[in-house]
Structure formats: C-alpha cells, structure tokens
Design a protein around this motif. Sequence first.
Motif, short mmCIF file in Angstrom:
data_model
loop_
_atom_site.label_atom_id
_atom_site.label_comp_id
_atom_site.label_asym_id
_atom_site.label_seq_id
_atom_site.Cartn_x
_atom_site.Cartn_y
_atom_site.Cartn_z
N THR A 9 0.82 -1.21 0.00
CA THR A 9 0.00 0.00 0.00
C THR A 9 0.85 1.26 0.00
N ALA A 10 1.91 1.28 0.81
CA ALA A 10 2.75 2.48 0.89
C ALA A 10 3.38 2.79 -0.46
N VAL A 11 3.79 1.76 -1.20
CA VAL A 11 4.39 1.96 -2.52
C VAL A 11 3.35 2.51 -3.48
N ARG A 12 2.16 1.90 -3.47
CA ARG A 12 1.08 2.38 -4.35
C ARG A 12 0.74 3.83 -4.08
N LEU A 13 0.69 4.21 -2.80
CA LEU A 13 0.32 5.58 -2.46
C LEU A 13 1.40 6.58 -2.88
N ILE A 31 -0.14 22.38 -5.95
CA ILE A 31 -0.67 21.54 -4.89
C ILE A 31 0.42 21.25 -3.87
N LEU A 32 0.00 21.07 -2.63
CA LEU A 32 0.88 20.62 -1.56
C LEU A 32 0.44 19.22 -1.15
N HIS A 33 1.37 18.29 -1.11
CA HIS A 33 1.07 16.92 -0.70
C HIS A 33 1.15 16.89 0.82
N ILE A 34 0.10 16.45 1.47
CA ILE A 34 0.02 16.53 2.93
C ILE A 34 -0.35 15.17 3.52
N LYS A 35 0.02 14.99 4.79
CA LYS A 35 -0.36 13.81 5.57
C LYS A 35 0.17 12.52 4.94
N GLY A 36 -0.15 11.39 5.54
CA GLY A 36 0.17 10.09 4.97
C GLY A 36 1.62 9.93 4.54
N GLY A 46 6.59 5.47 13.36
CA GLY A 46 5.71 4.78 14.28
C GLY A 46 4.24 5.03 14.06
N ARG A 47 3.91 5.80 13.03
CA ARG A 47 2.50 6.13 12.75
C ARG A 47 1.88 5.03 11.89
N PRO A 48 0.62 4.67 12.12
CA PRO A 48 -0.03 3.68 11.26
C PRO A 48 -0.03 4.13 9.81
N GLY A 49 0.07 3.18 8.90
CA GLY A 49 0.11 3.51 7.49
C GLY A 49 -1.17 4.15 7.01
N SER A 50 -1.06 5.00 6.00
CA SER A 50 -2.22 5.66 5.43
C SER A 50 -2.91 4.73 4.44
N LEU A 96 -6.85 2.17 -10.29
CA LEU A 96 -5.47 1.75 -10.07
C LEU A 96 -4.85 2.40 -8.84
N TRP A 97 -5.04 3.70 -8.69
CA TRP A 97 -4.29 4.45 -7.67
C TRP A 97 -5.02 4.55 -6.33
N GLY A 98 -6.31 4.32 -6.31
CA GLY A 98 -7.05 4.41 -5.05
C GLY A 98 -7.73 5.75 -4.89
#
Length: 282
Positions: A9-13, A31-36, A46-50, A96-98
């Motif tokens: 999932t992390a790679v796809r995101l 655009i600014l990419h935020i969070k996750g 240590g944060r749960p994956g997005s 494909l991308w979610g």
Amino acid sequence: MSTTLQVPTAVRLRLAHGCLEHHARTAGARILHIKGEALHPVLSAGRPGSTDCDVLVAPADVAAFTRVLEAAGWEQITTFPHGSVFGHAAAFHHQLWGTVDVHRWFPGMHRDPAHSFERLWSDHEVTDLGGIDCAVPALLHQRLLLLVHAARESAGKSARDVEAAWGALDDAGRQDIVALAHDLGAEVPLGLVTGQEGLVTGGPDEHLWRALDADADPTAVWRARLRDSRGVLGRGRVLAQAMHVNHDHLSLRLGHAPSRRELRREWWSRWGRLAKDLLRRR
C-alpha cells in the motif's frame, strides 16, 4: 497459471502522489502533498500507514485540477459542499491508484484559504514521491497541520500525533507553532489538543471544535454549529443545512445512489432525530 502482483500500500500511495503531481502540472495547478506518505519522517515514524492520498490545492486552481483528474479517470465520490462539516474536501477514486482527498482548504486554517495556502507554499520543501519531485509543507507547517487535524480525531487516535508534533518540542518550538496558528486562524483547534484553554475560549467556531474534539454525535455537532452561528440569517442557514439530506454520505452508506424514496425516508428520519433530541432536552 496467472499470478496477481500485490503492490504494498505504501508503494502504491507514493506512486499515486507522483501521478497527482503530474496531473497538477498538466493543469497548471499548485498543490501541496500533505499527511500520509507525504509526512516528514520525524512525524511519520511509528505512525499507522495511510490508506489514501491527501493534497491541498491553491484555491484558484481547484477547478482546473479537478477537471484534469476527471479526464484522467478519477471518479468523484463526494463533493466539496457535502464532504464534511467544513465543506473542505472532495474525494476522488481511481481504479489503479485508489482514493485522494482533494482539499480546497484545511479545516482550522480556513479563515482565509488563499492566505493560508500562500503561507504554507512560501516555505514549502520538495520530496520525492513516486519518482517525481512533490511540494510538501515545511516541517513547522506540517506540525500545525497534524495538530489541527488531531482536533477532529478521537483522543486515542490523535495522542501519538500530538506527542510527535508538540510534546517533543521545547518552548521555543511550541511558540513558533502558536505564532503560525495565530497567523492562520488555527488557535482554537491547536488550543484544544495542546491544553491551552486561553486559545480556545471565544475563538471562531469554538463550540464546533469542542464537539469534534469530544467525538460528539452528529446532532451535538449541529447544535454546536448553531451556537457558533451569528444572527438570524446565520442560524437559519445552519438549520436549513441540518435538515438537508447529505446525498454524498447517504450514497456511501447505502452503496448506491439513493432513490427518491430513500431520500424522503432519510429526510423524515432526520426530523425524527431532531424531535427526540428536543424532547430529551425539555
């Protein structure tokens, strides 16, 4: 014998973020990419994956960006006015991308969305996401974004973010965040998650933020919005919105576009919940 490749999932995101950056450049949008996956390592450790992507778009560029998304196969599943109580984001899904949440402003920093974006953009940094350079807020700005977002989460889910973004700082670092919050109008949510009551009392949307911070039920959230409203017209708008069926949320709950009958049933159900709440409070 055919096999299916499972992409983490992390790679796809991260690849999805790169795709979104490509769309933004095609649209001529900032655009600014935020969070996750876009979070600074100091905050993400240590944060749960997005499970999805989030981008904050310059207000003037939202229409152009969303047009390019839809032309590239991203289906809009929630609209800006009905996506949340703040009307701040619309969700788009690609096979494909979610899913991506496209923010036209960020809750808690929406007093002047254009000013807030320019303030965040002015010190932005660049990081590689999916093989393409993507703009992300500076670390200080990411701390405030995470803290303001935590005010809309339950205490259990937000405790780790508050510790990473606030608890780990010295007094000087915390004062920098408070100063930024003053500039962007984010004092109330910041005060709630950091225990600074002086920033909360009398602030804009105080009762709404208190309700969200307490994980209140929808009826309590509407009551809070009514308390924050100003004047007869303001209260009238809130009441009208409270009785309006949120088509987006109902569609997601039902799993299909609601019929007229289902919309009517939901409308009467809302009136029923309101009547029960009023009777309970007599």
